[in-house]
Scaffold this active site. Structure first.
Site, mmCIF file in Angstrom:
data_model
loop_
_atom_site.group_PDB
_atom_site.id
_atom_site.type_symbol
_atom_site.label_atom_id
_atom_site.label_comp_id
_atom_site.label_asym_id
_atom_site.label_seq_id
_atom_site.Cartn_x
_atom_site.Cartn_y
_atom_site.Cartn_z
ATOM 1 N N GLY A 248 0.783 -1.223 0.000
ATOM 2 C CA GLY A 248 0.000 0.000 0.000
ATOM 3 C C GLY A 248 0.819 1.279 0.000
ATOM 4 O O GLY A 248 0.270 2.370 -0.022
ATOM 5 N N HIS A 249 2.156 1.173 0.009
ATOM 6 C CA HIS A 249 3.009 2.375 0.140
ATOM 7 C C HIS A 249 4.175 2.314 -0.827
ATOM 8 O O HIS A 249 5.292 2.039 -0.394
ATOM 9 C CB HIS A 249 3.530 2.484 1.571
ATOM 10 C CG HIS A 249 4.010 3.841 1.943
ATOM 11 N ND1 HIS A 249 5.294 4.278 1.735
ATOM 12 C CD2 HIS A 249 3.371 4.876 2.525
ATOM 13 C CE1 HIS A 249 5.434 5.499 2.193
ATOM 14 N NE2 HIS A 249 4.277 5.883 2.684
ATOM 15 N N PHE A 250 4.132 2.514 -1.950
ATOM 16 C CA PHE A 250 2.994 2.734 -2.839
ATOM 17 C C PHE A 250 3.089 1.674 -3.911
ATOM 18 O O PHE A 250 4.204 1.404 -4.368
ATOM 19 C CB PHE A 250 3.056 4.131 -3.453
ATOM 20 C CG PHE A 250 3.041 5.227 -2.409
ATOM 21 C CD1 PHE A 250 1.839 5.651 -1.861
ATOM 22 C CD2 PHE A 250 4.216 5.825 -1.957
ATOM 23 C CE1 PHE A 250 1.801 6.663 -0.916
ATOM 24 C CE2 PHE A 250 4.188 6.834 -1.007
ATOM 25 C CZ PHE A 250 2.979 7.249 -0.486
#
Length: 146
Positions: free
Chosen positions: A48-50
């Site tokens: 999720g990052h990224f």
């Protein structure tokens, strides 16, 4: 005096996916310590990052410094987590991010004791990738009985 996962687990309560130190490569009790974290694309946080441009979250680099500092606290006090103690974050100051950390980077995490009193430690910490500074901070931890 390399400490690998099998030895680190006696000093740190963290386990996958939150153990952010792969090994300790140097330690002078009461003074300083150097740890290594190999950053791979398989790290959970990259989901999720990224997803399209993976960057290690800065807060996790700060956590790397805290974990390495905790190991130094335990070793300096002649204790392990198995003795019924934890080192907990007590503060973080002067954080400066200088470089992105991406998959494939090897973090060299250094921590030096600048103050110690009754189980409370303050450290000057840095994270380098090769010779380039990625982050620096002052970390404070406090020993607490479990």
């Amino acid at each position: 005096m390399p400490l690998t996962y099998h030895t680190l687990k006696h000093y740190l309560p963290h386990r996958y996916p939150f153990l952010l130190v792969d090994k300790i490569v140097a330690c002078t009790p009461g003074e300083c310590i150097t740890g290594i974290k190999n950053v791979t694309i398989n790290e959970e946080f990259f989901n999720g990052h990224f997803p399209d441009e993976p960057i290690m979250p800065g807060v996790l680099m700060v956590e790397c410094m805290a974990q390495v500092s905790g190991v130094l606290g335990f070793i300096s006090a002649g204790l392990t987590a198995e003795d019924g103690y934890l080192y907990l974050f007590a503060g973080v100051d002067k954080v400066r991010f200088k470089r992105r950390v991406i998959p494939g980077d090897q973090l060299i995490i250094r921590s030096k004791i600048v103050m110690q009193k009754q189980g409370i430690y303050k450290f000057d910490c840095t994270v380098h990738v090769e010779d380039e500074l990625a982050v620096s901070a002052q970390i404070m931890i406090a020993r607490q009985e479990q």
